[in-house]
Design an enzyme around this catalytic site. Sequence first.
Site, mmCIF file in Angstrom:
data_model
loop_
_atom_site.group_PDB
_atom_site.id
_atom_site.type_symbol
_atom_site.label_atom_id
_atom_site.label_comp_id
_atom_site.label_asym_id
_atom_site.label_seq_id
_atom_site.Cartn_x
_atom_site.Cartn_y
_atom_site.Cartn_z
ATOM 1 N N TYR A 94 -32.885 74.343 33.969
ATOM 2 C CA TYR A 94 -31.358 75.415 34.640
ATOM 3 C C TYR A 94 -31.949 76.408 35.144
ATOM 4 C CZ TYR A 94 -27.390 78.810 33.507
ATOM 5 O OH TYR A 94 -26.697 79.229 33.208
ATOM 6 N N SER A 142 -26.858 83.203 36.766
ATOM 7 C CA SER A 142 -27.618 84.062 35.719
ATOM 8 C C SER A 142 -28.077 84.568 35.884
ATOM 9 C CB SER A 142 -27.458 82.672 35.139
ATOM 10 O OG SER A 142 -28.131 83.085 34.034
#
Length: 333
Positions: free
Chosen positions: A217, A204
């Site tokens: 995250y 990501s």
Amino acid sequence: MAPFLTVDTVLGPMYEVAFVNPYTAPVFWVVLSLILVPFAQIILWSTCIIFGAIPAILHMYRNRNARPINDWSKETVLITGGSHGLGKQLAETLAYKHAPKKIVVLDVRPTTFNDGSISYYECDVGDQQMVQKVAERIIREEGHPTIIINNAGIVSHALSVVDTPEEEIARVIKVNLLAQFWIAKAFLPNMRKTDHGHIVTVSSVLGSSAAAFAAAYCASKSGVTGFHEGLRQELLGTNVRMTCVYPGLIDTGMFSGMVHQRPWLTPPLKTSEVCNAIVTALEVGRSRDVFLPLYTYIAPLLRFLPIEFGDAVRQMSGANQEMLAYKYSASAT
């Protein structure tokens, strides 16, 4: 105006001393221009060579033995998190477009597929023992995977580090990061033995440029990048390819509670865009990094700049505000 901007105009008021003869000031700028123009050209050409030509040559050398997949009927694809979102679209796209020998989907959510070549196995990829048991079943029933797409991922509630429950932090790290290790330990040995395979890792942009209220995250995705790069170094000189995908915000259920602040600046991705990029990487058969969309190329560069600049970019992009708006949404997988 420029010919009159000399060291005197800058330091003169401070030291009350003239450092340069005023009649030679224009000559100073002429000489400086003659020096800087060739110097600027050298910098430009050096930049093109260092960041363009040399990486291209090294990329070709690294993938000199790479070949596109000619016979998909011999390939077995394993997709983690393949029951929904990007994973499911990948499974269905590969089945329709290339019809590999078998597509194996690992997920905690039961699902059904219209294509008989897609098999579902219930598996919590964050649980090492479960991965090991399911892997033994897959090898026995479907054969050894030759393509692995590490797509499974979850996000916790958007809370501060202090307020995030310990079990949520551990869960995010297990599913997003540790699962990469368990999958590799289960299936990579046969890839190395046959000297054939391709591993795709979905990371990501938040792994390179973290945002507030998503520390778990972001940390997990940063770890995923480190895992990918470390494993890629181990596999240098083999025909096992490594591809890492660094997408921005994808329009899936994971961040369904988020209000996108500046879509004109950081446009969200459609699932099909990321799916097509991964399928193309598999078709080409080369190790590569994939950044989507264009703005994600900037994220790794922020680490080379003063932290104040990176903070300003995050504020301007609305990343921190987006996660704050997501604060009271339930976590998605």
